[in-house]
Design an enzyme around this catalytic site. Sequence first.
Site, PDB file in Angstrom:
ATOM      1  N   TYR A 152       1.302  -1.000   0.148  1.00  0.00           N
ATOM      2  CA  TYR A 152      -0.257  -0.116  -0.023  1.00  0.00           C
ATOM      3  C   TYR A 152       0.812   0.960  -0.125  1.00  0.00           C
ATOM      4  CZ  TYR A 152      -3.750   3.020   1.788  1.00  0.00           C
ATOM      5  OH  TYR A 152      -4.206   4.119   1.828  1.00  0.00           O
ATOM      6  N   ASP A 247       9.478   2.767  -0.009  1.00  0.00           N
ATOM      7  CA  ASP A 247       8.164   3.400   0.760  1.00  0.00           C
ATOM      8  C   ASP A 247       8.646   3.195   2.453  1.00  0.00           C
ATOM      9  OD1 ASP A 247       5.677   4.276   2.038  1.00  0.00           O
ATOM     10  OD2 ASP A 247       4.755   3.435   1.212  1.00  0.00           O
ATOM     11  N   LYS A 275       3.793   8.759   9.008  1.00  0.00           N
ATOM     12  CA  LYS A 275       3.940   8.472   9.987  1.00  0.00           C
ATOM     13  C   LYS A 275       4.618   9.045  11.326  1.00  0.00           C
ATOM     14  CE  LYS A 275       1.065   5.306   8.071  1.00  0.00           C
ATOM     15  NZ  LYS A 275       0.897   4.081   7.353  1.00  0.00           N
TER      16      LYS A 275
HETATM   17  C1  LIG Z   1       0.340   4.680   5.769  1.00  0.00           C
HETATM   18  C2  LIG Z   1       1.493   4.609   4.823  1.00  0.00           C
HETATM   19  C3  LIG Z   1       1.086   5.118   3.532  1.00  0.00           C
HETATM   20  C4  LIG Z   1       0.429   5.979   3.613  1.00  0.00           C
HETATM   21  O1  LIG Z   1       0.278   7.310   4.604  1.00  0.00           O
HETATM   22  P1  LIG Z   1      -1.250   8.214   4.899  1.00  0.00           P
HETATM   23  O2  LIG Z   1      -0.271   9.136   5.924  1.00  0.00           O
HETATM   24  O3  LIG Z   1      -1.901   6.825   5.913  1.00  0.00           O
HETATM   25  O4  LIG Z   1      -1.614   9.130   3.456  1.00  0.00           O
HETATM   26  C5  LIG Z   1       1.785   5.431   2.343  1.00  0.00           C
HETATM   27  N1  LIG Z   1       2.460   3.913   2.814  1.00  0.00           N
HETATM   28  C6  LIG Z   1       2.735   2.855   3.305  1.00  0.00           C
HETATM   29  C7  LIG Z   1       3.906   2.094   3.380  1.00  0.00           C
HETATM   30  C8  LIG Z   1       1.818   2.623   4.556  1.00  0.00           C
HETATM   31  O5  LIG Z   1       2.200   2.107   6.184  1.00  0.00           O
END
Ligand SMILES: *Cc1c(COP(=O)(O)O)cnc(C)c1O
Length: 435
Positions: A152, A247, A275
């Site tokens: 994701y 990511d 995060k």
């Molecule tokens: C949470 C997450 C996102 C998206 O971040 P948001 O702040 O919820 O938009 C993207 N990549 C990874 C790996 C994530 O865990």
Amino acid sequence: MPSNEPTARVTTQSRALQQRAARLLPGGVDSPVRAFLAVGGDPPFVTHAKGAYLWDADGNRYLDFFGSWGPMILGHAFEPVVEAIQQAAARGASFGASHAGEANLAELVTRCFPSIQKLRFVSSGTEACMSAIRLARGFTGRKFVVKFEGCYHGHADALLVKAGSGIATLGIPGSAGVPEETAMHTLALPYNDLTAVELAFENHPEQIACIILEPVVGNAGTIAPAPGFLSELRRLCTQHGALLIVDEVMTGFRLSLGGAQQMYGVQADITTLGKIVGGGLPCGVFGGRAEIMDYLAPLGPVYQAGTLSGNPLAMAAGIATLEHLIQHEGEVYGGLERVTAHIADGVASIAHAAGIPLTTNRVGSMFTWFFTDQPVTDFASAATSDTKAFARFHRAMLEAGVWLPPSQYEAAFISTAHRDVEIGLALDAARHALR
Ligand SMILES: *Cc1c(COP(=O)(O)O)cnc(C)c1O
């Protein structure tokens, strides 16, 4: 042991709040997983949180195993972070102009991530990944993006692509409202499958702008990269002139100060963060080699902007968080490893003794208990889980005062506020729940 026997939980207030919210917010939520549809039952409405615990509107206390989905690595309402936010708020919530906090946090981020020479702040992980993709396409002049099934990267159109079957399959949108044309340049490949990546490069010569991946998957439940997977992706990207976007929205500052890149010894061209970097406030980062980042406006042709980007409160919370992590690095990551191993392995052996098939995947303070007897190495093997058994486990744990992520396909997180007492609580709850 009467103290360990959970009494039936009262949910009257939470249920009333959910009904009120559901009249105004679709599903009563601002993010789908919060509605608990995958596990059933009433989602508790939170009134406040401190350390390793959340309290709900009925006065129930829960040991928190999802940490706001990752940001709360130091526990909730961590004093230095609270103070930093309060002081910043008193100086003004937003300026729409540059301030020293941006460079201060940028210095801390680049110190932790040697692959990031320059960066830009945004307000979410979604924005970070969406912008990183645009930048990679702008820099390389190519269209195709390779991603992996089960990873994701936020909810931007081009990244919401369902698991494609096979190499040549073009992207099929994973959501209504995403035109096929938008997703047709996204190739979704099985995680940990290097042959699929090699074939994608063969089938789309000089057309692949980037590979984006979760270096440790968290969003299909926890899945570790196979030995050599990350270094081979690095090599293939370099060989084919594509950018490697790592990511680290989830893994950054969680697996180590330098995220998965430090842990596995791999260097991204572009890294995305979110995060933890905002200390619980809305914040994301995309950054990388200076020659790539200088393609961004106002220096270059790739446009990207944000009214609240570099928000002073988010910078203050991020700085307080990173300063603590940097100053206490050994203690923080050593402690997280110890406590998480104890909890993850402890529950695994309780399940084993009870004859319940459970596969425990853990990397540092990220982990998942998959209700399957198969090893979980990609999305297909994660999907062998008995999600009904997981749902029952989730409900029983919640009744026993432990709040797990409400889906089999999400990683659980431990914070530095989780100590020996919390290990005991978690194992007692699991003994009860797995009966
Ligand atoms: C949470 C997450 C996102 C998206 O971040 P948001 O702040 O919820 O938009 C993207 N990549 C990874 C790996 C994530 O865990």
